[in-house]
Motif scaffolding. Structure first.
Motif, PDB file in Angstrom:
ATOM      1  N   UNK A  98      15.338 -16.575   0.778  1.00  0.00           N
ATOM      2  CA  UNK A  98      14.233 -15.620   0.979  1.00  0.00           C
ATOM      3  C   UNK A  98      13.733 -15.576   2.418  1.00  0.00           C
ATOM      4  N   UNK A  99      13.961 -16.658   3.174  1.00  0.00           N
ATOM      5  CA  UNK A  99      13.498 -16.684   4.565  1.00  0.00           C
ATOM      6  C   UNK A  99      14.413 -15.865   5.478  1.00  0.00           C
ATOM      7  N   UNK A 100      15.645 -15.624   5.041  1.00  0.00           N
ATOM      8  CA  UNK A 100      16.621 -14.909   5.874  1.00  0.00           C
ATOM      9  C   UNK A 100      17.180 -13.675   5.159  1.00  0.00           C
ATOM     10  N   UNK A 101      16.475 -13.202   4.159  1.00  0.00           N
ATOM     11  CA  UNK A 101      17.038 -12.148   3.327  1.00  0.00           C
ATOM     12  C   UNK A 101      17.265 -10.857   4.105  1.00  0.00           C
ATOM     13  N   UNK A 102      16.411 -10.544   5.070  1.00  0.00           N
ATOM     14  CA  UNK A 102      16.617  -9.316   5.852  1.00  0.00           C
ATOM     15  C   UNK A 102      17.905  -9.414   6.674  1.00  0.00           C
ATOM     16  N   UNK A 103      18.155 -10.580   7.271  1.00  0.00           N
ATOM     17  CA  UNK A 103      19.409 -10.782   8.006  1.00  0.00           C
ATOM     18  C   UNK A 103      20.606 -10.652   7.072  1.00  0.00           C
ATOM     19  N   UNK A 104      20.469 -11.193   5.873  1.00  0.00           N
ATOM     20  CA  UNK A 104      21.580 -11.156   4.924  1.00  0.00           C
ATOM     21  C   UNK A 104      21.852  -9.737   4.434  1.00  0.00           C
ATOM     22  N   UNK A 105      20.800  -8.943   4.267  1.00  0.00           N
ATOM     23  CA  UNK A 105      20.989  -7.543   3.891  1.00  0.00           C
ATOM     24  C   UNK A 105      21.728  -6.794   4.999  1.00  0.00           C
ATOM     25  N   UNK A 106      21.339  -7.028   6.247  1.00  0.00           N
ATOM     26  CA  UNK A 106      22.021  -6.384   7.368  1.00  0.00           C
ATOM     27  C   UNK A 106      23.477  -6.817   7.439  1.00  0.00           C
ATOM     28  N   UNK A 107      23.742  -8.068   7.097  1.00  0.00           N
ATOM     29  CA  UNK A 107      25.114  -8.566   7.074  1.00  0.00           C
ATOM     30  C   UNK A 107      25.936  -7.824   6.015  1.00  0.00           C
ATOM     31  N   UNK A 108      25.326  -7.586   4.854  1.00  0.00           N
ATOM     32  CA  UNK A 108      26.016  -6.834   3.787  1.00  0.00           C
ATOM     33  C   UNK A 108      26.264  -5.398   4.236  1.00  0.00           C
ATOM     34  N   UNK A 109      25.276  -4.802   4.917  1.00  0.00           N
ATOM     35  CA  UNK A 109      25.437  -3.426   5.402  1.00  0.00           C
ATOM     36  C   UNK A 109      26.597  -3.306   6.383  1.00  0.00           C
ATOM     37  N   UNK A 110      26.841  -4.355   7.169  1.00  0.00           N
ATOM     38  CA  UNK A 110      27.942  -4.344   8.140  1.00  0.00           C
ATOM     39  C   UNK A 110      29.295  -4.602   7.486  1.00  0.00           C
ATOM     40  N   UNK A 111      29.291  -4.934   6.191  1.00  0.00           N
ATOM     41  CA  UNK A 111      30.551  -5.196   5.502  1.00  0.00           C
ATOM     42  C   UNK A 111      31.033  -6.623   5.612  1.00  0.00           C
ATOM     43  N   UNK A 112      30.186  -7.513   6.129  1.00  0.00           N
ATOM     44  CA  UNK A 112      30.573  -8.921   6.300  1.00  0.00           C
ATOM     45  C   UNK A 112      30.283  -9.692   5.015  1.00  0.00           C
ATOM     46  N   UNK A 113      31.004  -9.361   3.965  1.00  0.00           N
ATOM     47  CA  UNK A 113      30.841 -10.024   2.676  1.00  0.00           C
ATOM     48  C   UNK A 113      32.092  -9.775   1.854  1.00  0.00           C
ATOM     49  N   UNK A 114      32.187 -10.466   0.727  1.00  0.00           N
ATOM     50  CA  UNK A 114      33.269 -10.183  -0.225  1.00  0.00           C
ATOM     51  C   UNK A 114      32.678 -10.144  -1.630  1.00  0.00           C
ATOM     52  N   UNK A 115      33.395  -9.511  -2.514  1.00  0.00           N
ATOM     53  CA  UNK A 115      32.957  -9.375  -3.899  1.00  0.00           C
ATOM     54  C   UNK A 115      33.716 -10.372  -4.766  1.00  0.00           C
ATOM     55  N   UNK A 116      32.976 -11.162  -5.530  1.00  0.00           N
ATOM     56  CA  UNK A 116      33.575 -12.049  -6.520  1.00  0.00           C
ATOM     57  C   UNK A 116      33.371 -11.437  -7.902  1.00  0.00           C
ATOM     58  N   UNK A 117      34.447 -11.264  -8.619  1.00  0.00           N
ATOM     59  CA  UNK A 117      34.376 -10.727  -9.968  1.00  0.00           C
ATOM     60  C   UNK A 117      34.224 -11.890 -10.940  1.00  0.00           C
ATOM     61  N   UNK A 118      33.087 -11.962 -11.623  1.00  0.00           N
ATOM     62  CA  UNK A 118      32.840 -13.015 -12.601  1.00  0.00           C
ATOM     63  C   UNK A 118      33.111 -12.465 -13.997  1.00  0.00           C
ATOM     64  N   UNK A 119      34.124 -12.999 -14.671  1.00  0.00           N
ATOM     65  CA  UNK A 119      34.447 -12.512 -16.015  1.00  0.00           C
ATOM     66  C   UNK A 119      33.422 -13.000 -17.028  1.00  0.00           C
ATOM     67  N   UNK A 120      33.165 -12.177 -18.011  1.00  0.00           N
ATOM     68  CA  UNK A 120      32.236 -12.516 -19.084  1.00  0.00           C
ATOM     69  C   UNK A 120      32.997 -13.015 -20.305  1.00  0.00           C
ATOM     70  N   UNK A 121      32.301 -13.774 -21.130  1.00  0.00           N
ATOM     71  CA  UNK A 121      32.805 -14.089 -22.457  1.00  0.00           C
ATOM     72  C   UNK A 121      32.570 -12.901 -23.376  1.00  0.00           C
ATOM     73  N   UNK A 122      33.520 -12.651 -24.243  1.00  0.00           N
ATOM     74  CA  UNK A 122      33.366 -11.638 -25.284  1.00  0.00           C
ATOM     75  C   UNK A 122      33.384 -12.349 -26.630  1.00  0.00           C
ATOM     76  N   UNK A 123      32.275 -12.295 -27.323  1.00  0.00           N
ATOM     77  CA  UNK A 123      32.175 -12.932 -28.629  1.00  0.00           C
ATOM     78  C   UNK A 123      32.057 -11.898 -29.734  1.00  0.00           C
ATOM     79  N   UNK A 124      32.760 -12.135 -30.827  1.00  0.00           N
ATOM     80  CA  UNK A 124      32.635 -11.282 -32.002  1.00  0.00           C
ATOM     81  C   UNK A 124      32.053 -12.133 -33.122  1.00  0.00           C
ATOM     82  N   UNK A 125      30.819 -11.827 -33.498  1.00  0.00           N
ATOM     83  CA  UNK A 125      30.136 -12.546 -34.569  1.00  0.00           C
ATOM     84  C   UNK A 125      30.344 -11.762 -35.863  1.00  0.00           C
TER      85      UNK A 125
END
Length: 291
Positions: A98-125
């Motif tokens: 939270x102390x650096x969130x504005x810097x981190x948002x600007x970093x995301x805007x510049x494209x300096x990030x990557x996307x991690x795809x987190x798979x979900x569990x699928x349950x059938x009850x």
């Protein structure tokens, strides 16, 4: 890039940070989008949720891991990227500062990030009345009710009997959830890059019961074998009762997952070191303070 906000309205520090970000966004002529249900509490204007889901590219989740899980369920069909900003305590999903969130948002805007795809569990009850399909980013937990007694669960993989647990319950977890309830129950820490499920018994009353890793294509089946009061909890929120006539099938979902924003400075193992205090020696620290 259009940013949205999802805020834990029960935390004053989250509300304060959200207000500061809204003011900052307006000054930059790139306001944060809020949906109508949350906006009044922040004294901001909001838009309908369906429009919010259609327009937002990346959502900042201000709160803790619980808020992040709620956000994951909200956006799991939309493809919105989530970036968690922690104002909580022990958090592995909300890693933004939270102390650096504005810097981190600007970093995301510049494209300096990557996307991690987190798979979900699928349950059938499957119950006598209906089948219910459920999705969890962290875990599905079968546990006893208010009675202080063990429950018995028959465990099958790919339809083949594996064992019968007598325990307080069982946790089925993704790698993302390995640092949540599964960790407290003695399960292994699994990096989110691995494609697997975890099966972790809770306080098992059998010597052979050990945490088990299952493959990405395995289907796990759990059945109560006695008339015990039993409940299924989805990501620590939604709860469903089970009887001895019911069945829960769990697998890794092929279609449902959550996109999380990862910044280069947030290494997973550095995060473990920070959150779990690996290598921290309280005796040495107290001695250094006294000196």
């Amino acid at each position: 890039m259009k940013f949205g906000l999802i805020v834990n309205l029960a935390k004053p520090e989250a509300i304060q940070l959200a207000g500061e970000l809204c003011a900052w966004g307006r000054k930059r002529n790139n306001p944060f989008l809020l949906f109508a249900e949350e906006a009044p509490a922040l004294r901001q204007n909001g838009i309908p949720l369906d429009r919010w889901l259609a327009e937002v590219e990346t959502a900042l989740v201000i709160g803790g891991d619980g808020t992040f899980l709620q956000a994951a369920h909200l956006v799991q069909h939309s493809g919105i990227n989530l970036f968690g900003v922690s104002v909580g305590h022990l958090g592995f999903l909300a890693v933004g500062d939270p102390r650096r969130v504005c810097e981190q948002i600007e970093q995301i805007e510049k494209g300096d990030f990557k996307i991690e795809r987190r798979r979900c569990l699928e349950g059938v009850l499957a119950t006598e009345e209906k089948e219910r399909r459920l999705f969890a980013l962290n875990d599905l937990v079968l546990s006893k009710g208010i009675q202080a007694r063990l429950v018995s669960l028959d465990v099958q993989v790919q339809g083949k009997p594996i064992c019968e647990y007598r325990a307080d319950g069982v946790i089925v977890s993704t790698p993302t959830g390995s640092t949540a309830y599964a960790l407290s129950a003695g399960g292994p820490i699994v990096p989110p890059s691995l494609d697997c499920m975890l099966l972790v018994p809770i306080c098992a009353h059998t010597l052979y019961a050990r945490p088990t890793l299952l493959g990405p294509d395995d289907c796990l089946t759990l059945r109560p074998t006695e008339n015990s009061e039993l409940f299924l909890t989805v990501d620590g929120a939604d709860v469903y009762p089970l009887s001895s006539r019911d069945r829960l099938d769990v697998r890794l979902s092929k279609d449902h997952g959550v996109n999380t924003v990862s910044l280069p400075q947030f290494d997973y193992y550095d995060l473990l070191h920070e959150k779990l205090l690996w290598g921290w020696n309280p005796v040495s620290e107290r001695s250094a303070r006294r000196a």
